[in-house]
Design a protein around this motif. Structure first.
Motif, short mmCIF file in Angstrom:
data_model
loop_
_atom_site.label_atom_id
_atom_site.label_comp_id
_atom_site.label_asym_id
_atom_site.label_seq_id
_atom_site.Cartn_x
_atom_site.Cartn_y
_atom_site.Cartn_z
N ARG A 368 18.73 50.78 8.65
CA ARG A 368 18.95 49.46 8.05
C ARG A 368 18.38 48.36 8.96
N PRO A 369 17.53 47.48 8.45
CA PRO A 369 17.01 46.36 9.25
C PRO A 369 18.11 45.33 9.52
N LEU A 370 18.46 45.16 10.79
CA LEU A 370 19.46 44.19 11.24
C LEU A 370 19.07 43.69 12.61
N PRO A 371 19.53 42.51 12.98
CA PRO A 371 19.38 42.15 14.40
C PRO A 371 19.98 43.26 15.26
N LEU A 372 19.30 43.62 16.32
CA LEU A 372 19.67 44.79 17.09
C LEU A 372 21.10 44.67 17.62
N LEU A 373 21.96 45.60 17.21
CA LEU A 373 23.34 45.63 17.66
C LEU A 373 23.42 46.27 19.04
N GLU A 374 24.17 45.63 19.94
CA GLU A 374 24.31 46.12 21.30
C GLU A 374 25.78 46.36 21.61
N GLN A 375 26.03 47.05 22.69
CA GLN A 375 27.39 47.34 23.09
C GLN A 375 28.20 46.06 23.21
N GLY A 376 29.40 46.05 22.59
CA GLY A 376 30.25 44.86 22.62
C GLY A 376 30.03 43.90 21.48
N ASP A 377 28.96 44.10 20.69
CA ASP A 377 28.75 43.30 19.49
C ASP A 377 29.73 43.75 18.39
N TYR A 378 29.61 43.10 17.23
CA TYR A 378 30.47 43.45 16.09
C TYR A 378 29.62 43.64 14.84
N ALA A 379 29.99 44.65 14.06
CA ALA A 379 29.39 44.86 12.75
C ALA A 379 30.44 44.52 11.70
N ALA A 380 30.06 43.71 10.74
CA ALA A 380 30.95 43.36 9.64
C ALA A 380 30.50 44.09 8.38
N VAL A 381 31.39 44.86 7.81
CA VAL A 381 31.10 45.61 6.58
C VAL A 381 31.62 44.77 5.42
N LEU A 382 30.71 44.25 4.62
CA LEU A 382 31.05 43.25 3.61
C LEU A 382 31.50 43.90 2.30
N ASP A 383 32.15 43.10 1.46
CA ASP A 383 32.55 43.49 0.10
C ASP A 383 33.49 44.69 0.10
N THR A 384 34.37 44.75 1.09
CA THR A 384 35.23 45.93 1.24
C THR A 384 36.70 45.64 0.92
N GLY A 385 36.95 44.64 0.09
CA GLY A 385 38.33 44.29 -0.25
C GLY A 385 39.00 45.24 -1.21
N ALA A 386 38.21 46.09 -1.89
CA ALA A 386 38.77 47.06 -2.85
C ALA A 386 38.18 48.43 -2.59
N TYR A 387 39.04 49.43 -2.63
CA TYR A 387 38.65 50.83 -2.47
C TYR A 387 38.05 51.14 -1.10
N TYR A 388 38.29 50.32 -0.12
CA TYR A 388 37.76 50.59 1.22
C TYR A 388 38.87 50.52 2.27
N MET A 389 39.16 49.35 2.76
CA MET A 389 40.04 49.24 3.92
C MET A 389 41.44 49.82 3.68
N ALA A 390 41.90 49.81 2.44
CA ALA A 390 43.25 50.30 2.18
C ALA A 390 43.28 51.75 1.72
#
Length: 442
Positions: A368-390
């Motif tokens: 996936r093309p993203l700004p390069l994630l490095e140790q200590g950064d955060y990834a946000a997984v979007l649109d996960t209010g239903a059928y995901y986190m719970a």
């Protein structure tokens, strides 16, 4: 303030306030303002296409986000009841304070005990098949039950792009298949034999189903209701439960299709259903919550393999089971943030965003093309209010994440605990920890 702006503020505040960090590397965030707005939009859409005074019950599909505070918020501030499909979901709805009159029980495998409880409480019941109707007959003993009772029918109109979520196919496990030989006549007879049966239910699918197909399913149910009432010589069926299933755009922040789009299409193609003669029940789930949830996870390690960067995070199959196992049908957007919770700068770099589970396919995103994630950064997984986190999947005995509601205003962001993180003691207890000697020789 827009939903993306509220999300940006919430991510930064979650890092600053320690909601996520080295000691809590995974958390779910729910946008309270967004949830309220979705509930209001649903009500307004159907108010627009029905005469004043039309009985309309919007019942949230509890399976989408089975969290008591969410059900409470939808009910108290959104006027949204509960559609439950198991004894556990009914327990959640009752704990949230949802009244029986605003609760609907659907399930293809209701036990006699479940039916007895629902009928005693006055909860609406949608029977799935003729055998279930026979059970209800035995429970009510010819007397009119206090609960509204209906039958689920499968209009067999075909499936959408995700077969596992298409519930109106020729061989679907749900409801009475209307196009099977003799089925339609048997359904009409079932209603004539039970003058207390006043509802009709259908639900044609969920994500991946186009609006036009959803409308065809509703039209089939409406036509059947008219046929039953004509045969009965009176308005026996007074309420049609049209289910839910509004698809969600997981590719952008757009809210299309909207409830208003769907309601207007129903008005155009099934006007008789919306002219005030019938009450309505809806059972939307994903579309009410999906856009208002974000899973935020810390990048524990950043590495490369075969020249491809890999960000190893704490969010994987345990929170995004469908995405990990069927990524083509359930792609999720990922947003990159730095160690302070600010949007990550830099050019997009093709990389994998991996979860913590011990199998190679535990990937939230691949190449996936993203700004390069490095140790200590955060990834946000979007649109996960239903059928995901719970909807936790206990692979590797990974703990359920803590979930926090947030209210973002110009003055700051306030968090409230919706569900605390699962403790190790809780994991041990539900894994038989209290019965450690159960399999030892006597």
């Amino acid at each position: 303030m827009s939903a993306p702006e509220r999300r940006e503020r919430a991510v930064r505040a979650a890092v600053e306030q320690g909601v996520v960090g080295p000691a809590a590397p995974l958390a779910g965030l729910l946008d309270i303002t967004g949830i309220r707005a979705s509930a209001a939009a649903l009500r307004a859409a159907f108010d627009e296409v029905t005469p004043p005074g039309t009985p309309v019950l919007h019942a949230f599909a509890v399976k989408a986000t089975p969290l008591v505070p969410v059900l409470r918020l939808l009910y108290e501030h959104g006027g949204i009841g509960a559609e439950v499909a198991s004894p556990g979901e009914l327990a959640l709805a009752r704990a949230a304070g949802v009244r029986p009159a605003h609760t609907v029980l659907d399930s293809p495998a209701k036990t006699t005990a479940e039916l007895r409880e629902a009928l005693a409480l006055g909860i609406a019941v949608n029977a799935d098949n003729f055998q279930e109707l026979a059970r209800i007959d035995a429970l009510v003993e010819s007397a009119a039950p206090a609960s509204p009772v209906g039958l689920r029918v499968n209009p067999q109109i075909g499936g959408g792009s995700i077969g596992a979520l298409s519930t109106a196919t020729a061989t679907s496990k749900f409801g009475v298949a209307l196009r099977d030989p003799g089925a339609r006549e048997r359904v009409v007879r079932a209603y004539l034999d039970r003058p207390w049966m006043t509802r009709l239910h259908t639900h044609s699918g969920s994500q991946g189903l186009p609006l036009e197909l959803m409308v065809r399913g509703v039209a089939a149910a409406y036509g059947l209701a008219e046929e039953i009432n004509a045969a009965a010589g009176r308005r026996q069926v007074d309420t049609v439960d049209i289910g839910g299933g509004l698809p969600v755009d997981f590719a952008s922040d757009a809210g299309a299709p909207s409830y208003a789009d769907y309601a207007r299409l129903l008005k155009q193609h099934v006007p008789g259903l919306l002219d005030g003669r019938y009450g309505l029940v809806t059972e939307f789930g994903r579309s009410l919550l999906a856009k208002h949830g974000t899973v935020l996870t810390r990048v524990e390690y950043a590495k490369t393999s075969g020249g491809r960067p890999i960000a190893v995070t704490h969010a994987g199959v345990q929170i995004a089971t469908r995405t990990v196992y069927v990524p083509g049908s359930w792609p999720l957007r990922i947003a990159a943030y730095d160690a302070k919770g600010l949007p990550k700068p830099g050019p997009p770099v093709a990389q994998d965003v991996a979860g913590p589970a011990c199998f190679a396919g535990d990937l939230l995103a691949e190449n996936r093309p993203l700004p390069l994630l490095e140790q200590g950064d955060y990834a946000a997984v979007l649109d996960t209010g239903a059928y995901y986190m719970a909807a936790h999947y206990g692979y590797n005995s990974l703990a359920r994440a803590g979930i926090h509601g947030f209210a973002a205003t110009a003055g700051g962001v306030r968090f409230s605990v919706v569900r605390p993180p699962q403790t190790f003691d809780e994991i041990v207890a539900e894994s038989g920890g209290g019965h450690a000697d159960a399999l030892l020789d006597p």
